[in-house]
Design a protein around this motif. Structure first.
Motif, PDB file in Angstrom:
ATOM      1  N   ARG A 149       0.838  -1.197   0.000  1.00  0.00           N
ATOM      2  CA  ARG A 149       0.000   0.000   0.000  1.00  0.00           C
ATOM      3  C   ARG A 149       0.879   1.256   0.000  1.00  0.00           C
ATOM      4  NH1 ARG A 149      -2.537  -1.391   4.089  1.00  0.00           N
ATOM      5  NH2 ARG A 149      -4.226  -2.499   3.022  1.00  0.00           N
ATOM      6  N   ALA A 150       1.963   1.226   0.767  1.00  0.00           N
ATOM      7  CA  ALA A 150       2.853   2.387   0.854  1.00  0.00           C
ATOM      8  C   ALA A 150       3.520   2.677  -0.488  1.00  0.00           C
ATOM      9  CB  ALA A 150       3.909   2.155   1.933  1.00  0.00           C
ATOM     10  N   VAL A 151       3.842   1.641  -1.240  1.00  0.00           N
ATOM     11  CA  VAL A 151       4.449   1.835  -2.559  1.00  0.00           C
ATOM     12  C   VAL A 151       3.543   2.680  -3.443  1.00  0.00           C
ATOM     13  CG1 VAL A 151       5.009   0.628  -4.706  1.00  0.00           C
ATOM     14  CG2 VAL A 151       5.894  -0.219  -2.530  1.00  0.00           C
ATOM     15  N   ARG A 152       2.218   2.460  -3.329  1.00  0.00           N
ATOM     16  CA  ARG A 152       1.276   3.228  -4.165  1.00  0.00           C
ATOM     17  C   ARG A 152       1.027   4.633  -3.623  1.00  0.00           C
ATOM     18  NH1 ARG A 152       2.123  -2.146  -5.016  1.00  0.00           N
ATOM     19  NH2 ARG A 152       1.520  -2.584  -7.156  1.00  0.00           N
ATOM     20  N   ALA A 153       1.220   4.841  -2.333  1.00  0.00           N
ATOM     21  CA  ALA A 153       0.876   6.124  -1.715  1.00  0.00           C
ATOM     22  C   ALA A 153       2.073   7.049  -1.516  1.00  0.00           C
ATOM     23  CB  ALA A 153       0.187   5.873  -0.368  1.00  0.00           C
ATOM     24  N   ASP A 154       3.263   6.498  -1.379  1.00  0.00           N
ATOM     25  CA  ASP A 154       4.452   7.273  -1.017  1.00  0.00           C
ATOM     26  C   ASP A 154       5.354   7.420  -2.243  1.00  0.00           C
ATOM     27  OD1 ASP A 154       6.887   8.228  -0.066  1.00  0.00           O
ATOM     28  OD2 ASP A 154       6.858   7.013   1.754  1.00  0.00           O
ATOM     29  N   ALA A 155       5.386   8.629  -2.801  1.00  0.00           N
ATOM     30  CA  ALA A 155       6.190   8.864  -4.009  1.00  0.00           C
ATOM     31  C   ALA A 155       7.673   8.630  -3.750  1.00  0.00           C
ATOM     32  CB  ALA A 155       5.956  10.274  -4.526  1.00  0.00           C
ATOM     33  N   GLY A 156       8.133   8.966  -2.566  1.00  0.00           N
ATOM     34  CA  GLY A 156       9.543   8.774  -2.236  1.00  0.00           C
ATOM     35  C   GLY A 156       9.931   7.309  -2.274  1.00  0.00           C
ATOM     36  N   LEU A 157       9.094   6.461  -1.709  1.00  0.00           N
ATOM     37  CA  LEU A 157       9.354   5.024  -1.736  1.00  0.00           C
ATOM     38  C   LEU A 157       9.220   4.480  -3.155  1.00  0.00           C
ATOM     39  CD1 LEU A 157       9.823   2.302  -0.330  1.00  0.00           C
ATOM     40  CD2 LEU A 157       7.373   2.231   0.189  1.00  0.00           C
ATOM     41  N   ARG A 158       8.180   4.920  -3.838  1.00  0.00           N
ATOM     42  CA  ARG A 158       7.940   4.429  -5.196  1.00  0.00           C
ATOM     43  C   ARG A 158       9.084   4.796  -6.139  1.00  0.00           C
ATOM     44  NH1 ARG A 158       3.293   6.371  -5.405  1.00  0.00           N
ATOM     45  NH2 ARG A 158       3.724   8.289  -6.532  1.00  0.00           N
ATOM     46  N   ASN A 159       9.682   5.951  -5.937  1.00  0.00           N
ATOM     47  CA  ASN A 159      10.774   6.383  -6.814  1.00  0.00           C
ATOM     48  C   ASN A 159      12.042   5.565  -6.610  1.00  0.00           C
ATOM     49  OD1 ASN A 159       9.194   8.344  -8.001  1.00  0.00           O
ATOM     50  ND2 ASN A 159       9.885   9.979  -6.642  1.00  0.00           N
ATOM     51  N   ARG A 160      12.072   4.768  -5.566  1.00  0.00           N
ATOM     52  CA  ARG A 160      13.224   3.889  -5.330  1.00  0.00           C
ATOM     53  C   ARG A 160      13.062   2.541  -6.038  1.00  0.00           C
ATOM     54  NH1 ARG A 160      13.380   3.279   0.861  1.00  0.00           N
ATOM     55  NH2 ARG A 160      14.981   1.736   0.299  1.00  0.00           N
TER      56      ARG A 160
END
Length: 223
Positions: A62-73
């Motif tokens: 869920r965090a991968v979809r909501a957190d751009a900082g995490l997703r950009n990694r």
């Protein structure tokens, strides 16, 4: 690339920073589709030496979809790249996909219900994505999707339209910005309706979008 070498699961490498430094973990995902090809749940598992092996977390997915900082990694990879990473960091031989599915222990349920109604016309399957690729990546995505892009687009948010004939079925897709510009989606229709061709096409479109910086979030069925 063959279907076997690519795999049917989605693979990502998790890097130490958004600049895509050395990858430190492997993420494996799968969307489970209902009979109407809407997404029923998201299954995921991760592996890293630092965690001491495999783990499964709906909260992380869920965090991968909501957190751009995490997703950009994250960087989307195929199975062969996942195999190489897993071996290089000491995991040995990456389990086959049937075995990997046993690592999915904390599924994320996805909302389901009556189809949303857009108006008259064929059923639309909307693949919703998180992410905000730059113009260069969007242009590349449009080229790979063989979309007719350009200044003549008349619908707000519409990036372009593509089509392909699959097993006597005309499949059409549109890439568009939705949610007030907060997300991207690909709307897919198939005439005549053929679940086998549509399922294959959804998989292909998601694979292309992943390679260009978009992370699939769900599949809705719109009437």
């Amino acid at each position: 690339m063959t279907k076997e070498s690519r795999g049917t699961l989605d693979y990502y490498l998790l890097h130490t920073d958004a600049g895509h430094g050395e990858p430190s973990a492997l993420l494996v995902e799968e969307f489970v589709l209902a009979d109407d090809l809407s997404a029923a749940r998201l299954r995921s598992a991760g592996w890293s030496p630092a965690e001491g092996g495999w783990w499964s977390s709906a909260a992380f997915a869920r965090a991968v979809r909501a957190d751009a900082g995490l997703r950009n990694r994250l960087s989307a990879v195929d199975r062969s790249a996942a195999v190489a990473f897993y071996d290089r960091l000491g995991g040995g031989a990456l389990p086959d996909e049937a075995a990997l599915r046993h690592r999915f222990r904390d599924d994320m349920p996805l909302a389901s219900g009556a189809p949303l109604r857009l108006g008259a016309g064929p059923v639309v399957h909307r693949v919703l994505f998180a992410g905000d690729p730059d113009e260069r990546r969007l242009d590349r995505l449009g080229a790979v999707l063989r979309m007719n892009t350009g200044p003549g687009r008349s619908e707000p948010g519409l990036r372009g339209t593509g089509r392909l004939r699959v097993n006597d079925t005309d499949v059409r897709w549109q890439l568009r910005r939705v949610g007030g510009g907060a997300a991207w989606c690909i709307d897919v229709t198939a005439e005549p309706a053929d679940p086998h061709s549509l399922r294959w096409m959804l998989r292909e479109l998601v694979g292309v979008a992943r390679r260009h910086g978009l992370v699939p979030a769900t599949v809705d069925r719109l009437a």
